[in-house]
Design an enzyme around this catalytic site. Sequence first.
Site, short mmCIF file in Angstrom:
data_model
loop_
_atom_site.label_atom_id
_atom_site.label_comp_id
_atom_site.label_asym_id
_atom_site.label_seq_id
_atom_site.Cartn_x
_atom_site.Cartn_y
_atom_site.Cartn_z
N ASP A 122 0.87 -1.18 0.00
CA ASP A 122 0.00 0.00 0.00
C ASP A 122 0.90 1.22 0.00
O ASP A 122 1.57 1.50 1.00
CB ASP A 122 -0.92 -0.01 1.22
CG ASP A 122 -2.00 1.07 1.16
OD1 ASP A 122 -1.83 2.04 0.39
OD2 ASP A 122 -3.00 0.95 1.89
N ARG A 140 -0.01 4.41 -0.48
CA ARG A 140 -0.75 5.67 -0.32
C ARG A 140 -0.22 6.48 0.86
O ARG A 140 0.03 5.95 1.93
CB ARG A 140 -2.23 5.40 -0.13
CG ARG A 140 -2.91 4.86 -1.37
CD ARG A 140 -4.33 4.47 -1.12
NE ARG A 140 -4.44 3.32 -0.20
CZ ARG A 140 -5.58 2.75 0.14
NH1 ARG A 140 -6.73 3.25 -0.32
NH2 ARG A 140 -5.59 1.72 0.95
#
Length: 263
Positions: free
Chosen positions: A138, A140
């Site tokens: 991930d 982000r």
Amino acid sequence: MSGGLGDGAANATVRARVPVTLERAHRQRAELVTFHGLPDAGEHLACLVPPSSTGSTAPLVRLHSECLTGDVFGSTRCDCGPQLDEALRRIAEQGGAVLYLRQEGRGIGLYNKLDTYLLQNRHTDTFEANRLIGRGADERDYGTAAAMLRALGLDRVQLLTNNPDKIRQLRDHGIEVTAAVPTQLYLTDDNAGYLAAKARSAGHTLALGTHGAAGEATREATRGATHDAAGETTPDATHGAAPDATHGAAHEATHGAAHGVRT
């Protein structure tokens, strides 16, 4: 993935406010807001509806990462499209904001995400598939979201999310999250493994395992989940990949039949 805001984040300002009517949210009038000075080059925007009443309650905010396949085409491999629709409906009813963040594929981009779908078809879970193509599980960073909220004057929010990382990162960037409001559960036969991986490996608060064939796939996918010493799951805790979608007949036509169960 949590990172720094960068020097320009504190100076983000509103660039334009464009009035629109939201056909997907009972024809509610809203503003699409763009920004100057965000800490990355993405064309992120906010969909803003003034609160229906004034008071001390923090406004409802959804951080929604772009998902072309789910948001636009209605793919049932994920729950992104129904979550976006729910967020728009809820801010139409009570006011608030949806921040639409250009973070396709948890930050790896559309083509890379579609490459990982091929790996997921071979029983690799969504997080491990990212790692197998050389990217983070991930990637982000919600520092940009924090900068957008500050530019909108929203430094105190209720967050519409099942993802604890969004809460942690916003708080790390100085945004007060007064409450985490869960979205509904949008479980289909196609996304059962994907949702199980989010619950198992990233700690998403999802009430899984009780809904027909999709629930059976989810129960199988979540067996043997590894927890850290604090009892929380982490993205790196599990490498024994579970299928990200059940196999057999396609279920794209079942998008409207996804279960809506409050988590």
